[in-house]
Design a protein around this motif. Sequence first.
Motif, PDB file in Angstrom:
ATOM      1  N   GLY A  42       0.797  -1.223   0.000  1.00  0.00           N
ATOM      2  CA  GLY A  42       0.000   0.000   0.000  1.00  0.00           C
ATOM      3  C   GLY A  42       0.829   1.272   0.000  1.00  0.00           C
ATOM      4  N   ARG A  43       1.852   1.317   0.818  1.00  0.00           N
ATOM      5  CA  ARG A  43       2.671   2.531   0.890  1.00  0.00           C
ATOM      6  C   ARG A  43       3.433   2.781  -0.407  1.00  0.00           C
ATOM      7  NH1 ARG A  43       5.514   2.009   5.953  1.00  0.00           N
ATOM      8  NH2 ARG A  43       4.044   0.391   6.430  1.00  0.00           N
ATOM      9  N   PHE A  44       3.811   1.727  -1.101  1.00  0.00           N
ATOM     10  CA  PHE A  44       4.534   1.885  -2.361  1.00  0.00           C
ATOM     11  C   PHE A  44       3.585   2.269  -3.494  1.00  0.00           C
ATOM     12  CE2 PHE A  44       6.616  -1.422   0.191  1.00  0.00           C
ATOM     13  CZ  PHE A  44       7.726  -0.679   0.560  1.00  0.00           C
ATOM     14  N   ILE A  45       2.381   1.716  -3.456  1.00  0.00           N
ATOM     15  CA  ILE A  45       1.378   2.103  -4.447  1.00  0.00           C
ATOM     16  C   ILE A  45       0.987   3.562  -4.249  1.00  0.00           C
ATOM     17  CG2 ILE A  45      -0.995   1.667  -5.217  1.00  0.00           C
ATOM     18  CD1 ILE A  45      -0.497  -1.303  -4.460  1.00  0.00           C
ATOM     19  N   TYR A  46       0.820   3.987  -2.991  1.00  0.00           N
ATOM     20  CA  TYR A  46       0.514   5.387  -2.701  1.00  0.00           C
ATOM     21  C   TYR A  46       1.625   6.302  -3.210  1.00  0.00           C
ATOM     22  CZ  TYR A  46       0.002   9.691  -0.048  1.00  0.00           C
ATOM     23  OH  TYR A  46      -0.102  11.006   0.299  1.00  0.00           O
ATOM     24  N   THR A  47       2.867   5.938  -2.973  1.00  0.00           N
ATOM     25  CA  THR A  47       3.995   6.743  -3.431  1.00  0.00           C
ATOM     26  C   THR A  47       4.036   6.810  -4.952  1.00  0.00           C
ATOM     27  OG1 THR A  47       5.234   6.124  -1.458  1.00  0.00           O
ATOM     28  CG2 THR A  47       6.492   7.039  -3.285  1.00  0.00           C
ATOM     29  N   GLU A  48       3.713   5.712  -5.607  1.00  0.00           N
ATOM     30  CA  GLU A  48       3.705   5.687  -7.072  1.00  0.00           C
ATOM     31  C   GLU A  48       2.588   6.578  -7.627  1.00  0.00           C
ATOM     32  OE1 GLU A  48       5.685   4.349 -10.472  1.00  0.00           O
ATOM     33  OE2 GLU A  48       6.171   3.946  -8.378  1.00  0.00           O
ATOM     34  N   VAL A  49       1.429   6.561  -6.979  1.00  0.00           N
ATOM     35  CA  VAL A  49       0.321   7.418  -7.417  1.00  0.00           C
ATOM     36  C   VAL A  49       0.670   8.888  -7.208  1.00  0.00           C
ATOM     37  CG1 VAL A  49      -2.072   8.063  -6.881  1.00  0.00           C
ATOM     38  CG2 VAL A  49      -1.456   5.661  -7.125  1.00  0.00           C
ATOM     39  N   VAL A  50       1.253   9.218  -6.077  1.00  0.00           N
ATOM     40  CA  VAL A  50       1.656  10.608  -5.814  1.00  0.00           C
ATOM     41  C   VAL A  50       2.705  11.062  -6.827  1.00  0.00           C
ATOM     42  CG1 VAL A  50       2.818  12.110  -4.150  1.00  0.00           C
ATOM     43  CG2 VAL A  50       1.018  10.595  -3.386  1.00  0.00           C
ATOM     44  N   PHE A  76       0.391  23.124  -2.256  1.00  0.00           N
ATOM     45  CA  PHE A  76       0.489  22.798  -0.834  1.00  0.00           C
ATOM     46  C   PHE A  76      -0.032  21.389  -0.560  1.00  0.00           C
ATOM     47  CE2 PHE A  76      -1.189  22.781   3.516  1.00  0.00           C
ATOM     48  CZ  PHE A  76      -0.014  23.041   4.201  1.00  0.00           C
ATOM     49  N   ILE A  77      -1.137  21.016  -1.197  1.00  0.00           N
ATOM     50  CA  ILE A  77      -1.687  19.676  -1.015  1.00  0.00           C
ATOM     51  C   ILE A  77      -0.711  18.620  -1.532  1.00  0.00           C
ATOM     52  CG2 ILE A  77      -3.527  18.110  -1.776  1.00  0.00           C
ATOM     53  CD1 ILE A  77      -5.405  20.565  -1.601  1.00  0.00           C
ATOM     54  N   MET A  78      -0.080  18.891  -2.671  1.00  0.00           N
ATOM     55  CA  MET A  78       0.923  17.946  -3.189  1.00  0.00           C
ATOM     56  C   MET A  78       2.112  17.840  -2.238  1.00  0.00           C
ATOM     57  SD  MET A  78       0.016  16.298  -5.814  1.00  0.00           S
ATOM     58  CE  MET A  78       1.598  15.558  -6.125  1.00  0.00           C
ATOM     59  N   SER A  79       2.492  18.944  -1.627  1.00  0.00           N
ATOM     60  CA  SER A  79       3.583  18.907  -0.655  1.00  0.00           C
ATOM     61  C   SER A  79       3.214  18.021   0.537  1.00  0.00           C
ATOM     62  CB  SER A  79       3.913  20.322  -0.184  1.00  0.00           C
ATOM     63  OG  SER A  79       4.875  20.302   0.835  1.00  0.00           O
ATOM     64  N   VAL A  80       1.993  18.146   1.019  1.00  0.00           N
ATOM     65  CA  VAL A  80       1.534  17.315   2.132  1.00  0.00           C
ATOM     66  C   VAL A  80       1.521  15.841   1.716  1.00  0.00           C
ATOM     67  CG1 VAL A  80      -0.461  16.791   3.594  1.00  0.00           C
ATOM     68  CG2 VAL A  80       0.237  19.158   3.250  1.00  0.00           C
ATOM     69  N   CYS A  81       1.084  15.567   0.489  1.00  0.00           N
ATOM     70  CA  CYS A  81       1.088  14.177  -0.004  1.00  0.00           C
ATOM     71  C   CYS A  81       2.504  13.626  -0.074  1.00  0.00           C
ATOM     72  CB  CYS A  81       0.424  14.109  -1.383  1.00  0.00           C
ATOM     73  SG  CYS A  81      -1.348  14.381  -1.362  1.00  0.00           S
ATOM     74  N   TRP A  82       3.449  14.440  -0.536  1.00  0.00           N
ATOM     75  CA  TRP A  82       4.840  13.980  -0.600  1.00  0.00           C
ATOM     76  C   TRP A  82       5.418  13.762   0.796  1.00  0.00           C
ATOM     77  CZ3 TRP A  82       7.270  11.646  -4.212  1.00  0.00           C
ATOM     78  CH2 TRP A  82       7.023  11.913  -5.548  1.00  0.00           C
ATOM     79  N   PHE A  83       5.083  14.647   1.750  1.00  0.00           N
ATOM     80  CA  PHE A  83       5.575  14.438   3.114  1.00  0.00           C
ATOM     81  C   PHE A  83       4.980  13.168   3.718  1.00  0.00           C
ATOM     82  CE2 PHE A  83       6.811  19.032   3.306  1.00  0.00           C
ATOM     83  CZ  PHE A  83       8.139  18.810   3.606  1.00  0.00           C
ATOM     84  N   ALA A  84       3.720  12.859   3.387  1.00  0.00           N
ATOM     85  CA  ALA A  84       3.114  11.609   3.863  1.00  0.00           C
ATOM     86  C   ALA A  84       3.828  10.401   3.253  1.00  0.00           C
ATOM     87  CB  ALA A  84       1.627  11.582   3.525  1.00  0.00           C
ATOM     88  N   ALA A  85       4.142  10.474   1.964  1.00  0.00           N
ATOM     89  CA  ALA A  85       4.877   9.374   1.319  1.00  0.00           C
ATOM     90  C   ALA A  85       6.265   9.233   1.934  1.00  0.00           C
ATOM     91  CB  ALA A  85       4.982   9.635  -0.189  1.00  0.00           C
ATOM     92  N   PHE A  86       6.895  10.350   2.230  1.00  0.00           N
ATOM     93  CA  PHE A  86       8.206  10.322   2.880  1.00  0.00           C
ATOM     94  C   PHE A  86       8.116   9.619   4.231  1.00  0.00           C
ATOM     95  CE2 PHE A  86      11.037  12.497   5.942  1.00  0.00           C
ATOM     96  CZ  PHE A  86      12.256  12.085   5.449  1.00  0.00           C
TER      97      PHE A  86
END
Length: 164
Positions: A42-50, A76-86
Amino acid sequence: MILAELFSIILRLAELAFAAIVAGLNGDYLHAVHGVSAWHLGRFIYTEVVAGLAMLLAIIWLFPFSSSFIHWPADFIMSVCWFAAFGLLVDWLGQSCGDVFDWRGLDFYGTATCAQWKATVAFTFLSAICWLASAILGIYWVRRHTVTVADGPYHRRRWYRSRV
């Protein structure tokens, strides 16, 4: 404000490059572990989608129009998504390869899985920072170019008053 537009183009190119690197490294891992449950990936699929969404938005907003600055909420929303993936990738990596940003003693030859994961984590963080910088630049540009009623010569005429 040519400097802001130039800086915006540089940030968009960096966002595009970092997202492509993360998508490539993460996609290589997803390809290698075929047959594993999607729940565990799940975390890798989420990172790939982001990463895919970031590449799409960076390409669309790469063109230097003034309207590209008004997308700062999406930045800003994309930044939050990237920080979540991080955070998800750092949590998964744990201490198996040492500290996350400790690059000493990495072997870049052969399988190099630790080097690959540390590079993925690093470029995820860099992408988050670039998207946050784009949002801050957008906020700055919008605040500088917004005319308020008190600042400008524009006065709103009430609808019930005629010009006569």
